[in-house]
Design a protein around this motif. Structure first.
Motif, PDB file in Angstrom:
ATOM      1  N   GLN A 190       2.679  -2.694   4.369  1.00  0.00           N
ATOM      2  CA  GLN A 190       1.942  -3.903   4.009  1.00  0.00           C
ATOM      3  C   GLN A 190       0.439  -3.631   4.114  1.00  0.00           C
ATOM      4  N   ALA A 191      -0.338  -4.298   3.313  1.00  0.00           N
ATOM      5  CA  ALA A 191      -1.792  -4.178   3.403  1.00  0.00           C
ATOM      6  C   ALA A 191      -2.276  -4.732   4.743  1.00  0.00           C
ATOM      7  N   THR A 192      -3.330  -4.117   5.296  1.00  0.00           N
ATOM      8  CA  THR A 192      -3.885  -4.513   6.583  1.00  0.00           C
ATOM      9  C   THR A 192      -5.404  -4.679   6.474  1.00  0.00           C
ATOM     10  N   LEU A 193      -6.019  -5.056   7.580  1.00  0.00           N
ATOM     11  CA  LEU A 193      -7.475  -5.157   7.610  1.00  0.00           C
ATOM     12  C   LEU A 193      -8.142  -3.810   7.385  1.00  0.00           C
ATOM     13  N   ASP A 194      -7.477  -2.728   7.769  1.00  0.00           N
ATOM     14  CA  ASP A 194      -8.074  -1.415   7.537  1.00  0.00           C
ATOM     15  C   ASP A 194      -8.228  -1.152   6.047  1.00  0.00           C
ATOM     16  N   ASP A 195      -7.310  -1.669   5.229  1.00  0.00           N
ATOM     17  CA  ASP A 195      -7.433  -1.529   3.780  1.00  0.00           C
ATOM     18  C   ASP A 195      -8.603  -2.365   3.258  1.00  0.00           C
ATOM     19  N   VAL A 196      -8.840  -3.520   3.867  1.00  0.00           N
ATOM     20  CA  VAL A 196     -10.004  -4.326   3.508  1.00  0.00           C
ATOM     21  C   VAL A 196     -11.283  -3.566   3.853  1.00  0.00           C
ATOM     22  N   PHE A 197     -11.299  -2.964   5.036  1.00  0.00           N
ATOM     23  CA  PHE A 197     -12.464  -2.193   5.466  1.00  0.00           C
ATOM     24  C   PHE A 197     -12.723  -1.035   4.495  1.00  0.00           C
ATOM     25  N   LEU A 198     -11.657  -0.338   4.101  1.00  0.00           N
ATOM     26  CA  LEU A 198     -11.780   0.774   3.161  1.00  0.00           C
ATOM     27  C   LEU A 198     -12.307   0.297   1.819  1.00  0.00           C
ATOM     28  N   ALA A 199     -11.783  -0.838   1.339  1.00  0.00           N
ATOM     29  CA  ALA A 199     -12.235  -1.370   0.054  1.00  0.00           C
ATOM     30  C   ALA A 199     -13.685  -1.835   0.111  1.00  0.00           C
ATOM     31  N   SER A 200     -14.124  -2.322   1.277  1.00  0.00           N
ATOM     32  CA  SER A 200     -15.472  -2.882   1.408  1.00  0.00           C
ATOM     33  C   SER A 200     -16.537  -1.839   1.668  1.00  0.00           C
ATOM     34  N   THR A 201     -16.171  -0.762   2.384  1.00  0.00           N
ATOM     35  CA  THR A 201     -17.169   0.213   2.828  1.00  0.00           C
ATOM     36  C   THR A 201     -16.947   1.613   2.279  1.00  0.00           C
ATOM     37  N   VAL A 222       0.847  -1.191   0.000  1.00  0.00           N
ATOM     38  CA  VAL A 222       0.000   0.000   0.000  1.00  0.00           C
ATOM     39  C   VAL A 222       0.883   1.242   0.000  1.00  0.00           C
ATOM     40  N   ILE A 223       0.483   2.217  -0.815  1.00  0.00           N
ATOM     41  CA  ILE A 223       1.154   3.522  -0.838  1.00  0.00           C
ATOM     42  C   ILE A 223       0.151   4.566  -0.368  1.00  0.00           C
ATOM     43  N   ASP A 224       0.457   5.252   0.714  1.00  0.00           N
ATOM     44  CA  ASP A 224      -0.347   6.369   1.204  1.00  0.00           C
ATOM     45  C   ASP A 224       0.366   7.657   0.834  1.00  0.00           C
ATOM     46  N   PHE A 225      -0.357   8.603   0.225  1.00  0.00           N
ATOM     47  CA  PHE A 225       0.315   9.840  -0.196  1.00  0.00           C
ATOM     48  C   PHE A 225      -0.695  10.963  -0.384  1.00  0.00           C
ATOM     49  N   SER A 226      -0.180  12.175  -0.433  1.00  0.00           N
ATOM     50  CA  SER A 226      -0.982  13.344  -0.798  1.00  0.00           C
ATOM     51  C   SER A 226      -0.101  14.263  -1.634  1.00  0.00           C
ATOM     52  N   GLY A 253      -5.693  12.774   0.977  1.00  0.00           N
ATOM     53  CA  GLY A 253      -4.814  12.117   0.022  1.00  0.00           C
ATOM     54  C   GLY A 253      -5.429  10.852  -0.539  1.00  0.00           C
ATOM     55  N   TYR A 254      -4.558   9.941  -0.955  1.00  0.00           N
ATOM     56  CA  TYR A 254      -5.001   8.706  -1.585  1.00  0.00           C
ATOM     57  C   TYR A 254      -4.258   7.516  -1.006  1.00  0.00           C
ATOM     58  N   THR A 255      -4.887   6.361  -1.158  1.00  0.00           N
ATOM     59  CA  THR A 255      -4.264   5.079  -0.845  1.00  0.00           C
ATOM     60  C   THR A 255      -4.298   4.235  -2.109  1.00  0.00           C
ATOM     61  N   LEU A 256      -3.128   3.786  -2.534  1.00  0.00           N
ATOM     62  CA  LEU A 256      -3.039   2.911  -3.691  1.00  0.00           C
ATOM     63  C   LEU A 256      -2.682   1.507  -3.221  1.00  0.00           C
ATOM     64  N   SER A 257      -3.450   0.515  -3.639  1.00  0.00           N
ATOM     65  CA  SER A 257      -3.101  -0.885  -3.422  1.00  0.00           C
ATOM     66  C   SER A 257      -2.385  -1.375  -4.675  1.00  0.00           C
ATOM     67  N   GLU A 300      -2.592   4.833 -14.379  1.00  0.00           N
ATOM     68  CA  GLU A 300      -1.504   4.185 -15.108  1.00  0.00           C
ATOM     69  C   GLU A 300      -0.345   3.749 -14.219  1.00  0.00           C
ATOM     70  N   VAL A 301      -0.502   3.847 -12.901  1.00  0.00           N
ATOM     71  CA  VAL A 301       0.558   3.375 -12.009  1.00  0.00           C
ATOM     72  C   VAL A 301       0.754   1.871 -12.225  1.00  0.00           C
ATOM     73  N   PRO A 302       1.973   1.412 -12.468  1.00  0.00           N
ATOM     74  CA  PRO A 302       2.202  -0.016 -12.720  1.00  0.00           C
ATOM     75  C   PRO A 302       1.739  -0.894 -11.560  1.00  0.00           C
ATOM     76  N   THR A 303       1.146  -2.014 -11.882  1.00  0.00           N
ATOM     77  CA  THR A 303       0.627  -3.055 -10.965  1.00  0.00           C
ATOM     78  C   THR A 303      -0.444  -2.521 -10.017  1.00  0.00           C
ATOM     79  N   LEU A 304      -1.098  -1.410 -10.366  1.00  0.00           N
ATOM     80  CA  LEU A 304      -2.165  -0.853  -9.533  1.00  0.00           C
ATOM     81  C   LEU A 304      -3.349  -1.812  -9.450  1.00  0.00           C
ATOM     82  N   VAL A 305      -3.861  -1.998  -8.230  1.00  0.00           N
ATOM     83  CA  VAL A 305      -5.050  -2.814  -8.011  1.00  0.00           C
ATOM     84  C   VAL A 305      -6.261  -1.941  -7.732  1.00  0.00           C
ATOM     85  N   ALA A 306      -6.098  -0.926  -6.875  1.00  0.00           N
ATOM     86  CA  ALA A 306      -7.232  -0.069  -6.515  1.00  0.00           C
ATOM     87  C   ALA A 306      -6.722   1.258  -5.984  1.00  0.00           C
TER      88      ALA A 306
END
Length: 320
Positions: A299-310, A237-241, A266-270, A253-259
């Motif tokens: 590393q990805a965490t459960l908070d990223d799952v929560f963000l992706a789900s909700t 995960v990349i967190d940035f602003s 800011g943004y969170t890139l998986s 167009e970020v390489p290997t971007l998932v979401a």
């Protein structure tokens, strides 16, 4: 040829069974038909944004509310038929519990232990939560962490087979939080089932065998912490602003971007491959004439799952 074992013989016994659970309050549907099971000896984390239906679900499991429809069984029993027996076999520790200030720790535990026909001795309950040195101290003189441990001792007085913990470590310092984690881990080791609600993703990731995420009255994600983290596809995960703030589509167009998810300012890139994604992100930001204000990787965490789900972070939801 030996007969294959039946599903009932090979499946672990269930502590909790929920089938088609629905709860309506006039025109509002708080729970919209949920199904899940919790095997004996597991810790299940029930998570969700405010208004997701998790509190209503837990209150129905605890026998504090009646469902509109659906079936709920605890230890094979139902609240509408077996309430007295269930009250003897579950324990509940609330986020905040008020005790009589002038009673000692021992007197408080002894009082609540007297409500049950059988259970732990007062000494065992106090020992489980490591309050031996405070057994003669009055409640008014306990710290916040010690009061939470006292609430847990009271919930354990009947030696419950299912323990409900509602935000048990909210407001505690890290040392007190870890002490409660040790108690919960010990209970799992004794084969007890724990239902946990929490706003601390690390807590859920450490303690829970199964995590259920709810939103708008429905289950939107369920699995072990490892399964849920793997389900979002990006291990890093990349967190940035940036300044100025760029639109989300700028990072497509970020390489290997998932979401891509908005998060605060800011943004969170998986991403799947950090060593490729990070240079690509830096190039895109520069090409847009923007500058990085903040950047971190993890590393990805459960908070990223929560963000992706909700669509929002659990930490942000806890502060709203």
């Amino acid at each position: 040829m030996e007969p294959s074992p039946s599903p009932a013989a090979s499946s672990p016994p269930l502590a909790i069974e929920v089938k088609g659970l629905v709860k309506r309050f006039e025109d509002v549907t708080a729970i919209a038909g949920t199904h899940f099971e919790v095997p004996v000896g597991q810790c299940v984390g029930l998570l969700g944004p405010n208004g997701a239906g998790k509190t209503t679900t837990v209150e129905i499991l605890e026998g504090l509310q009646h469902p509109t429809s659906g079936e709920v069984r605890l230890l094979g029993l139902r609240w509408d038929k077996d309430e007295a027996e269930l009250r003897e076999r579950i324990g509940i520790a609330l986020q905040e519990t008020r005790f009589h200030d002038r009673l000692s720790v021992e007197e408080t535990v002894r009082l609540f232990r007297s409500f049950y026909r059988k259970g732990l001795s007062v000494e065992e309950a106090i020992g489980l939560v490591k309050l031996e040195e405070k057994r003669n101290a009055q409640v008014v003189k306990l710290s916040g962490g010690q009061r939470q441990r006292l609430a847990l001792a009271v919930a354990l007085a009947a030696d419950p087979e299912i323990l409900f913990l509602d935000e048990p470590t909210t407001g505690l310092d890290p040392q007190s939080r870890r002490a409660l984690w040790d108690v919960i881990t010990g209970l799992k080791g004794k084969g007890r089932t724990v239902v946990l609600t929490t706003h601390y993703m690390e807590e859920a990731q450490v303690l829970c065998d199964q995590v259920i995420i709810m939103d708008h009255g429905r289950i939107v994600a369920r699995g072990t912490p490892a399964q849920l983290i793997a389900s979002i596809g990006g291990e890093q995960v990349i967190d940035f602003s940036t300044t100025p703030t760029l639109p989300a589509e700028a990072f497509a167009e970020v390489p290997t971007l998932v979401a891509t998810h908005s998060r605060g300012d800011g943004y969170t890139l998986s991403v799947k491959e950090l060593h490729r994604a990070l240079p690509g992100l830096l190039s895109l930001v520069s090409a847009r004439g923007a500058h990085l204000v903040h950047l971190s990787t993890r590393q990805a965490t459960l908070d990223d799952v929560f963000l992706a789900s909700t669509g929002r972070s659990l930490r942000e939801d806890a502060q709203s």
